[in-house]
Design a protein around this motif. Structure first.
Motif, short mmCIF file in Angstrom:
data_model
loop_
_atom_site.label_atom_id
_atom_site.label_comp_id
_atom_site.label_asym_id
_atom_site.label_seq_id
_atom_site.Cartn_x
_atom_site.Cartn_y
_atom_site.Cartn_z
N PRO A 13 0.84 -1.21 0.00
CA PRO A 13 0.00 0.00 0.00
C PRO A 13 0.87 1.25 0.00
O PRO A 13 1.88 1.32 0.71
N GLY A 14 0.45 2.22 -0.82
CA GLY A 14 1.24 3.44 -0.97
C GLY A 14 2.24 3.39 -2.10
O GLY A 14 2.84 4.41 -2.45
N SER A 16 3.71 2.30 -6.11
CA SER A 16 3.40 2.76 -7.47
C SER A 16 3.68 1.67 -8.48
O SER A 16 4.54 0.81 -8.26
N ARG A 66 -4.65 10.09 -8.35
CA ARG A 66 -3.64 9.06 -8.05
C ARG A 66 -3.13 8.38 -9.32
O ARG A 66 -1.98 7.95 -9.37
N HIS A 83 -0.21 5.67 -8.56
CA HIS A 83 0.49 6.04 -7.34
C HIS A 83 -0.46 5.89 -6.15
O HIS A 83 -1.68 5.79 -6.31
N SER A 84 0.13 5.92 -4.97
CA SER A 84 -0.66 5.82 -3.72
C SER A 84 -1.63 4.65 -3.79
O SER A 84 -2.82 4.79 -3.46
N ARG A 86 -3.80 1.39 -3.16
CA ARG A 86 -4.54 0.88 -2.00
C ARG A 86 -4.90 -0.58 -2.24
O ARG A 86 -4.93 -1.03 -3.39
#
Length: 121
Positions: A13-14, A16, A66, A83-84, A86
């Motif tokens: 998580p977080g 890319s 994102r 990106h980011s 989840r």
């Protein structure tokens, strides 16, 4: 037109990832290009679209800010920069062509097999 996705994988998580979708023919430039995803046990969910020349784009609310979609018609390729990430972004991501903007799978003309994205700690 055949579409082949690549770039999927497992990230925390977080993290890319950058997905690519390469088309077999230059005529792909005549179509809008879309990214959609499918999680296990769920239907196909639209993620993002770009117009034929890449000037305008659209995003589903849950990825806006994102994810970034771009296309390179000289390479017959569309990209999805993510990106980011989840856990709920996990799923199989596929690209598809359409005539105009379309967020429903029934209007996809060509589609690839997809590439798997897994977001997990």
């Amino acid at each position: 037109v055949q579409l082949v996705e690549s770039g999927g994988g497992s990230v925390q998580p977080g993290g890319s990832l950058r997905l690519s979708c390469s088309a077999s023919e230059a005529t792909v430039s005549n179509y809008h290009l879309n990214w959609a995803r499918q999680a296990p046990g769920k239907g196909l969910e639209w993620v993002s679209s770009t117009e034929r020349d890449g000037t305008n784009t659209a995003y589903a609310p849950f990825v806006k800010g994102r994810f970034t979609i771009t296309r390179d018609n000289a390479k017959n390729t569309v990209y999805l920069e993510m990106h980011s990430l989840r856990s709920e972004d996990s799923g199989r991501y596929l690209c598809a062509t359409s005539i105009g903007y379309c967020t429903e799978s029934w209007c996809y003309i060509h589609r690839g097999q997809g590439t798997q994205v897994t977001v997990s700690s």
